[in-house]
Design a protein around this motif. Structure first.
Motif, PDB file in Angstrom:
ATOM      1  N   MET A 236      45.620 -51.064 -68.044  1.00  0.00           N
ATOM      2  CA  MET A 236      45.782 -52.341 -67.366  1.00  0.00           C
ATOM      3  C   MET A 236      47.264 -52.675 -67.353  1.00  0.00           C
ATOM      4  O   MET A 236      47.917 -52.626 -68.387  1.00  0.00           O
ATOM      5  N   MET A 237      47.781 -53.021 -66.189  1.00  0.00           N
ATOM      6  CA  MET A 237      49.167 -53.441 -66.103  1.00  0.00           C
ATOM      7  C   MET A 237      49.214 -54.875 -65.606  1.00  0.00           C
ATOM      8  O   MET A 237      48.490 -55.246 -64.670  1.00  0.00           O
ATOM      9  N   LEU A 238      50.050 -55.686 -66.233  1.00  0.00           N
ATOM     10  CA  LEU A 238      50.107 -57.111 -65.944  1.00  0.00           C
ATOM     11  C   LEU A 238      51.541 -57.507 -65.622  1.00  0.00           C
ATOM     12  O   LEU A 238      52.480 -57.039 -66.270  1.00  0.00           O
ATOM     13  N   ASP A 239      51.692 -58.395 -64.625  1.00  0.00           N
ATOM     14  CA  ASP A 239      53.014 -58.875 -64.228  1.00  0.00           C
ATOM     15  C   ASP A 239      52.908 -60.371 -63.954  1.00  0.00           C
ATOM     16  O   ASP A 239      52.171 -60.800 -63.049  1.00  0.00           O
ATOM     17  N   ILE A 240      53.620 -61.172 -64.757  1.00  0.00           N
ATOM     18  CA  ILE A 240      53.583 -62.624 -64.572  1.00  0.00           C
ATOM     19  C   ILE A 240      54.198 -62.951 -63.217  1.00  0.00           C
ATOM     20  O   ILE A 240      55.316 -62.519 -62.898  1.00  0.00           O
ATOM     21  N   ASP A 241      53.454 -63.723 -62.434  1.00  0.00           N
ATOM     22  CA  ASP A 241      53.889 -64.019 -61.064  1.00  0.00           C
ATOM     23  C   ASP A 241      55.106 -64.940 -61.041  1.00  0.00           C
ATOM     24  O   ASP A 241      55.178 -65.931 -61.770  1.00  0.00           O
ATOM     25  N   GLN A 242      56.051 -64.582 -60.177  1.00  0.00           N
ATOM     26  CA  GLN A 242      57.236 -65.394 -59.892  1.00  0.00           C
ATOM     27  C   GLN A 242      57.956 -65.843 -61.181  1.00  0.00           C
ATOM     28  O   GLN A 242      58.440 -66.976 -61.273  1.00  0.00           O
ATOM     29  N   TYR A 278      50.916 -53.974 -74.823  1.00  0.00           N
ATOM     30  CA  TYR A 278      52.307 -53.656 -75.127  1.00  0.00           C
ATOM     31  C   TYR A 278      53.191 -54.411 -74.126  1.00  0.00           C
ATOM     32  O   TYR A 278      52.829 -54.532 -72.938  1.00  0.00           O
ATOM     33  N   ARG A 279      54.327 -54.912 -74.603  1.00  0.00           N
ATOM     34  CA  ARG A 279      55.283 -55.478 -73.670  1.00  0.00           C
ATOM     35  C   ARG A 279      56.083 -54.316 -73.076  1.00  0.00           C
ATOM     36  O   ARG A 279      56.803 -53.613 -73.781  1.00  0.00           O
ATOM     37  N   TYR A 280      55.941 -54.152 -71.764  1.00  0.00           N
ATOM     38  CA  TYR A 280      56.548 -53.003 -71.093  1.00  0.00           C
ATOM     39  C   TYR A 280      57.999 -53.262 -70.746  1.00  0.00           C
ATOM     40  O   TYR A 280      58.817 -52.357 -70.712  1.00  0.00           O
ATOM     41  N   GLY A 281      58.321 -54.521 -70.507  1.00  0.00           N
ATOM     42  CA  GLY A 281      59.695 -54.882 -70.162  1.00  0.00           C
ATOM     43  C   GLY A 281      59.699 -56.150 -69.330  1.00  0.00           C
ATOM     44  O   GLY A 281      58.878 -56.298 -68.415  1.00  0.00           O
ATOM     45  N   GLY A 282      60.607 -57.077 -69.648  1.00  0.00           N
ATOM     46  CA  GLY A 282      60.671 -58.323 -68.897  1.00  0.00           C
ATOM     47  C   GLY A 282      59.353 -59.065 -68.944  1.00  0.00           C
ATOM     48  O   GLY A 282      58.820 -59.374 -70.014  1.00  0.00           O
ATOM     49  N   GLU A 283      58.775 -59.317 -67.751  1.00  0.00           N
ATOM     50  CA  GLU A 283      57.492 -60.028 -67.674  1.00  0.00           C
ATOM     51  C   GLU A 283      56.333 -59.073 -67.432  1.00  0.00           C
ATOM     52  O   GLU A 283      55.235 -59.492 -67.060  1.00  0.00           O
ATOM     53  N   GLU A 284      56.554 -57.783 -67.654  1.00  0.00           N
ATOM     54  CA  GLU A 284      55.519 -56.775 -67.440  1.00  0.00           C
ATOM     55  C   GLU A 284      54.892 -56.354 -68.772  1.00  0.00           C
ATOM     56  O   GLU A 284      55.597 -56.170 -69.767  1.00  0.00           O
ATOM     57  N   PHE A 285      53.584 -56.160 -68.734  1.00  0.00           N
ATOM     58  CA  PHE A 285      52.838 -55.777 -69.925  1.00  0.00           C
ATOM     59  C   PHE A 285      51.849 -54.674 -69.548  1.00  0.00           C
ATOM     60  O   PHE A 285      51.378 -54.602 -68.406  1.00  0.00           O
ATOM     61  N   VAL A 320      49.067 -64.521 -63.162  1.00  0.00           N
ATOM     62  CA  VAL A 320      49.430 -63.133 -63.433  1.00  0.00           C
ATOM     63  C   VAL A 320      48.723 -62.223 -62.434  1.00  0.00           C
ATOM     64  O   VAL A 320      47.564 -62.469 -62.064  1.00  0.00           O
ATOM     65  N   SER A 321      49.425 -61.232 -61.982  1.00  0.00           N
ATOM     66  CA  SER A 321      48.838 -60.190 -61.133  1.00  0.00           C
ATOM     67  C   SER A 321      48.550 -58.975 -62.006  1.00  0.00           C
ATOM     68  O   SER A 321      49.393 -58.567 -62.817  1.00  0.00           O
ATOM     69  N   ILE A 322      47.360 -58.413 -61.821  1.00  0.00           N
ATOM     70  CA  ILE A 322      46.925 -57.334 -62.702  1.00  0.00           C
ATOM     71  C   ILE A 322      46.465 -56.149 -61.867  1.00  0.00           C
ATOM     72  O   ILE A 322      45.790 -56.309 -60.838  1.00  0.00           O
ATOM     73  N   GLY A 323      46.834 -54.964 -62.348  1.00  0.00           N
ATOM     74  CA  GLY A 323      46.335 -53.731 -61.765  1.00  0.00           C
ATOM     75  C   GLY A 323      45.700 -52.882 -62.835  1.00  0.00           C
ATOM     76  O   GLY A 323      46.207 -52.804 -63.960  1.00  0.00           O
ATOM     77  N   THR A 324      44.583 -52.259 -62.525  1.00  0.00           N
ATOM     78  CA  THR A 324      43.906 -51.390 -63.488  1.00  0.00           C
ATOM     79  C   THR A 324      43.778 -49.990 -62.905  1.00  0.00           C
ATOM     80  O   THR A 324      43.858 -49.799 -61.681  1.00  0.00           O
TER      81      THR A 324
END
Length: 372
Positions: A236-242, A278-285, A320-324
């Motif tokens: 699962m990849m997560l990115d906080i929107d804006q 895991y915190r991948y970097g910046g606002e990405e997890f 948050v936008s999520i991709g699996t």
């Protein structure tokens, strides 16, 4: 009285003194049993020592009983136990010295000087113990020996008392200094281990969110690839929107609070599902999912979206936008798993944000995109 050591220094030696007392009890009792057993057997064949047979037998069984008690009973204070053992040995020497006057200048004085060296304790305690033994010995001499003998023997034993205490103090101080050095080394080892654990924790965890960091993610993937560990079934990849706009509008402090709150929410999700973030970097997890069903991964992603709506920052709501990616057929190529989930996140952002998309359901042209 404490070997010229400060109280706090001597207190550090007490655990080692107790440990040494326990060890010496077993050693002295074991050695005494062997020696007395041999002497008893010798007394059966040599008439010269036949008169001591009963003494050997008595103390042999006493030592045997002492050894049994030592191994079966848990003593809180081993110093008391060692004094009982030393007293038993010295009374053996007294018994021989009284029954066979010719040996009194050899056996008892020898034990009287050697035994205190084997054990470290406060000089006051050792002095009280040795004075008690000397008093008993002198009383027995007065009762059973000729005055000419006991007067000379009393003079000798008093001189030996001074010698025994001096040797005990000298060697005891050296042992205590050795204990202090060992204690300092052990404290240093504990501190180094603690520092190592803290450094390991810092190197594997993100300070801001408390989640594992990107380094820990790749370590985990490397271990799974190289070792026979249970492999996750999905990513699962997560990115906080804006988030950049949020950071620019409200400042970096509020941005940090946003990441912290989002990290706490992911921690709560971890506790309820078979996933690790895991915190991948910046606002990405990134989350590695160990569940067995693809539908469970998608439902969990929807739960994260819903829980994100409930984060109260006191400013504006965040999404948050999520991709699996359900990548069971890819094997252990985890970089490809993350790349597929990343494509699904990009698809979610281009289709309204605040939603979940699975790479496996994307149109073929989206799945085959080479980069974002």
């Amino acid at each position: 009285m404490r070997y010229n050591l400060k109280k706090e220094e001597y207190d550090k030696c007490i655990p080692y003194i107790e440990k040494n007392a326990k060890r010496m009890c077993g050693n002295i009792l074991g050695a005494s049993i062997v020696i007395l057993g041999v002497l008893f057997v010798v007394s059966l064949f040599f008439p010269q020592v036949e008169r001591f047979r009963l003494v050997y037998a008595e103390f042999f069984f006493l030592m045997l009983l002492g050894y049994f008690v030592h191994t079966k009973v848990s003593f809180t204070w081993h110093k008391i136990e060692i004094y009982l053992v030393l007293g038993l040995c010295l009374f053996f020497g007294i018994d021989l010295a009284i029954q066979y006057p010719g040996n009194k200048a050899i056996i008892f004085p020898l034990l009287f000087v050697i035994l205190p060296i084997l054990f470290t304790d406060n000089l006051r305690n050792m002095a009280a113990f040795l004075i008690f033994i000397v008093t008993v010995y002198i009383i027995i001499l007065v009762m059973y020996q000729d005055p000419a003998i006991w007067f000379q023997e009393m003079y000798n034993i008093l001189a030996l008392l001074v010698l025994a205490l001096f040797i005990h103090w000298s060697m005891g101080r050296e042992q205590c200094l050795g204990y202090l050095s060992r204690a300092a080394n052990e404290e240093m080892i504990v501190k180094l281990k603690t520092m190592k654990q803290e450094l390991k924790h810092l190197s594997e965890n993100d300070v801001l969110t408390g989640l594992s960091n990107r380094r820990k993610l790749f370590q985990t993937m490397g271990r799974i690839e190289s070792e026979a560990l249970r492999a996750p079934k999905g990513v699962m990849m997560l990115d906080i929107d804006q988030f950049k706009e949020y950071n620019d509008t409200y400042g970096h402090m509020e941005g940090d609070k946003c990441l912290q709150s989002f990290g706490r929410m992911l921690h709560r999700v971890e506790e309820q599902a078979d996933i690790h973030f895991y915190r991948y970097g910046g606002e990405e997890f990134v989350g590695l999912f160990w569940g067995e069903q693809r539908e469970a991964l998608d439902q969990l992603a929807a739960t994260v979206c819903s829980e994100t709506h409930g984060i109260d920052l006191g400013t504006v709501p965040i999404t948050v936008s999520i991709g699996t990616a359900w990548c069971e057929s890819v094997g252990k190529n985890y970089e490809q798993w993350i790349a597929r989930a990343d494509k699904a996140v990009y698809f979610s952002k281009r289709h309204g944000r605040d939603c979940v998309h699975c790479w496996n359901n994307l149109p073929s042209e989206e799945r085959n995109m080479q980069k974002r």
